[in-house]
Scaffold this motif. Structure first.
Motif, mmCIF file in Angstrom:
data_model
loop_
_atom_site.group_PDB
_atom_site.id
_atom_site.type_symbol
_atom_site.label_atom_id
_atom_site.label_comp_id
_atom_site.label_asym_id
_atom_site.label_seq_id
_atom_site.Cartn_x
_atom_site.Cartn_y
_atom_site.Cartn_z
ATOM 1 N N VAL A 66 0.837 -1.198 0.000
ATOM 2 C CA VAL A 66 0.000 0.000 0.000
ATOM 3 C C VAL A 66 0.876 1.253 0.000
ATOM 4 C CG1 VAL A 66 -1.653 -1.287 1.446
ATOM 5 C CG2 VAL A 66 -0.265 0.484 2.472
ATOM 6 N N THR A 67 0.284 2.348 -0.413
ATOM 7 C CA THR A 67 0.977 3.636 -0.342
ATOM 8 C C THR A 67 -0.012 4.649 0.218
ATOM 9 O OG1 THR A 67 0.303 4.093 -2.595
ATOM 10 C CG2 THR A 67 2.558 3.331 -2.276
ATOM 11 N N HIS A 68 0.492 5.815 0.566
ATOM 12 C CA HIS A 68 -0.415 6.839 1.057
ATOM 13 C C HIS A 68 -0.176 8.150 0.335
ATOM 14 C CE1 HIS A 68 3.070 7.894 3.636
ATOM 15 N NE2 HIS A 68 2.582 9.116 3.535
ATOM 16 N N THR A 69 -1.180 8.985 0.350
ATOM 17 C CA THR A 69 -1.079 10.301 -0.269
ATOM 18 C C THR A 69 -1.660 11.327 0.707
ATOM 19 O OG1 THR A 69 -3.270 10.230 -1.263
ATOM 20 C CG2 THR A 69 -1.495 9.275 -2.535
ATOM 21 N N HIS A 70 -1.400 12.592 0.412
ATOM 22 C CA HIS A 70 -1.940 13.659 1.242
ATOM 23 C C HIS A 70 -2.743 14.647 0.406
ATOM 24 C CE1 HIS A 70 0.309 12.359 4.708
ATOM 25 N NE2 HIS A 70 1.424 12.361 4.015
ATOM 26 N N LEU A 71 -3.973 14.852 0.812
ATOM 27 C CA LEU A 71 -4.744 15.924 0.199
ATOM 28 C C LEU A 71 -4.502 17.155 1.058
ATOM 29 C CD1 LEU A 71 -7.959 14.046 -0.927
ATOM 30 C CD2 LEU A 71 -5.709 14.194 -1.945
ATOM 31 N N ASP A 72 -5.381 18.112 1.065
ATOM 32 C CA ASP A 72 -5.048 19.347 1.780
ATOM 33 C C ASP A 72 -5.572 19.420 3.210
ATOM 34 O OD1 ASP A 72 -3.568 21.716 1.723
ATOM 35 O OD2 ASP A 72 -5.370 22.909 1.432
ATOM 36 N N ASP A 73 -5.713 18.268 3.847
ATOM 37 C CA ASP A 73 -6.049 18.293 5.264
ATOM 38 C C ASP A 73 -5.010 17.441 5.973
ATOM 39 O OD1 ASP A 73 -6.708 15.718 4.621
ATOM 40 O OD2 ASP A 73 -8.845 16.062 4.656
ATOM 41 N N ARG A 74 -5.244 17.122 7.226
ATOM 42 C CA ARG A 74 -4.177 16.404 7.911
ATOM 43 C C ARG A 74 -4.430 14.899 7.993
ATOM 44 N NH1 ARG A 74 -5.377 19.824 13.195
ATOM 45 N NH2 ARG A 74 -5.059 21.313 11.534
ATOM 46 N N VAL A 75 -5.299 14.438 7.124
ATOM 47 C CA VAL A 75 -5.633 13.022 7.124
ATOM 48 C C VAL A 75 -4.872 12.283 6.026
ATOM 49 C CG1 VAL A 75 -7.523 11.366 7.051
ATOM 50 C CG2 VAL A 75 -7.946 13.712 7.805
ATOM 51 N N THR A 76 -4.266 11.195 6.406
ATOM 52 C CA THR A 76 -3.525 10.376 5.447
ATOM 53 C C THR A 76 -4.494 9.505 4.646
ATOM 54 O OG1 THR A 76 -1.704 10.294 7.021
ATOM 55 C CG2 THR A 76 -1.658 8.705 5.228
ATOM 56 N N ARG A 77 -4.315 9.447 3.331
ATOM 57 C CA ARG A 77 -5.185 8.623 2.468
ATOM 58 C C ARG A 77 -4.392 7.431 1.986
ATOM 59 N NH1 ARG A 77 -9.794 12.295 2.187
ATOM 60 N NH2 ARG A 77 -8.860 14.038 3.326
ATOM 61 N N TRP A 78 -5.036 6.290 2.045
ATOM 62 C CA TRP A 78 -4.354 5.047 1.703
ATOM 63 C C TRP A 78 -4.966 4.381 0.490
ATOM 64 C CZ3 TRP A 78 -0.114 3.765 4.587
ATOM 65 C CH2 TRP A 78 0.040 4.477 5.802
ATOM 66 N N ARG A 79 -4.113 3.673 -0.249
ATOM 67 C CA ARG A 79 -4.628 2.887 -1.367
ATOM 68 C C ARG A 79 -3.656 1.748 -1.670
ATOM 69 N NH1 ARG A 79 -2.617 3.951 -6.293
ATOM 70 N NH2 ARG A 79 -0.889 5.401 -6.375
ATOM 71 N N ARG A 80 -4.142 0.787 -2.425
ATOM 72 C CA ARG A 80 -3.298 -0.332 -2.808
ATOM 73 C C ARG A 80 -2.191 0.169 -3.720
ATOM 74 N NH1 ARG A 80 -7.989 -2.610 -5.566
ATOM 75 N NH2 ARG A 80 -6.393 -3.347 -6.984
ATOM 76 N N ALA A 81 -1.025 -0.393 -3.547
ATOM 77 C CA ALA A 81 0.117 0.035 -4.345
ATOM 78 C C ALA A 81 -0.053 -0.353 -5.808
ATOM 79 C CB ALA A 81 1.406 -0.560 -3.792
ATOM 80 N N ASP A 82 -0.901 -1.366 -6.063
ATOM 81 C CA ASP A 82 -1.048 -1.811 -7.446
ATOM 82 C C ASP A 82 -2.177 -1.097 -8.192
ATOM 83 O OD1 ASP A 82 -3.181 -2.914 -6.184
ATOM 84 O OD2 ASP A 82 -2.817 -4.978 -6.837
#
Lengths: 136, 136
Positions: A66-82
């Motif tokens: 999995v990897t994570h990304t950041h939108l413009d708040d302080r919450v981490t967003r996760w998704r499958r790496a594939d």
DNA sequence: TTACCTGCAAACTGTTTGCCGCTGT
DNA sequence: ACAGCGGCAAACAGTTTGCAGGTAA
């Protein structure tokens, strides 16, 4: 690929909690938050603690699933790496989010690599600004 | 420009606390954190509360005197709005930060504007990736 | 005089950690 | 058997908020 076997081969374990986190990520169309994953798991298995979700997300990221990304708040967003990578546009006024094809970001990545030797991960953080409506 | 007068003209007040925050931002070469600003003020005026610093940063941002950016942690970075804008590269491995001229980011901004009607603020969040050393 | 602003204390959000018993391998 | 892992509760960082009194204009 057999994730379970792969995980075991790396000396880690495939627990039901880990599988549930993986499943939740698989069910989510796009990126999700730890809180959302936790909530969806706890709906059926209330005994599973949020901290376990956090620990598993971290472990699965280290393992490369999995990897994570950041939108413009302080919450981490996760998704499958594939999942196929993409960029994000988020409007600082109305908060709307929009996905964009990753290749729009490629020229910049290339330039940063050429001019600064920097390997940019342009899917990692959203581009913030004003959407068409709010800019109008 | 006379900030004090301008602020008053907008129905707000120029308090010593507000001036101290402005001064701290003026002293800082680059972006700073609220905590850093607070600490530097409290070194001389210990009675000034961190929450006041936060409230002033927010007010000054609304008034257009300061802006904030995000690097790859959860700390907001502040700077004067009249400082020349620039981009940031931050290495996810070693944490090093690097400033880059804003015009490197311009072509992407232009393209996002043209293709998505989105007015990107590419100075708002850092570009995350691997620096030359860590990528090597 | 009347908003605006402040200090203080407490709350809040998202996340991390210590402890210790449990469980995959 | 023995790491790795999980549940629980508590801590944590950064920031926000409610309140009641203070102060700029």
């Amino acid at each position: 690929m057999d994730i379970a076997g792969d995980i075991r081969a790396k000396g880690r374990r495939m627990t039901v909690q880990r599988r549930l986190v993986l499943d939740a990520l698989r069910r989510a169309r796009h990126h999700t938050t730890a809180e959302e994953i936790s909530r969806s798991i706890r709906a059926r298995y209330p005994q599973i603690d949020p901290s376990t979700v956090y620990r598993n997300l971290e472990a699965l990221e280290q393992l490369g699933y999995v990897t994570h990304t950041h939108l413009d708040d302080r919450v981490t967003r996760w998704r499958r790496a594939d999942a196929e990578p993409h960029g994000h546009l988020v409007c600082r006024r109305c908060g709307s989010e929009q996905e964009i094809p990753i290749d729009i970001l490629e020229p910049l990545a290339k330039r940063l690599r050429g001019e600064h030797g920097f390997r940019a991960d342009l899917a990692h953080s959203a581009v913030v600004g004003l959407c068409r409506k709010c800019a109008g």
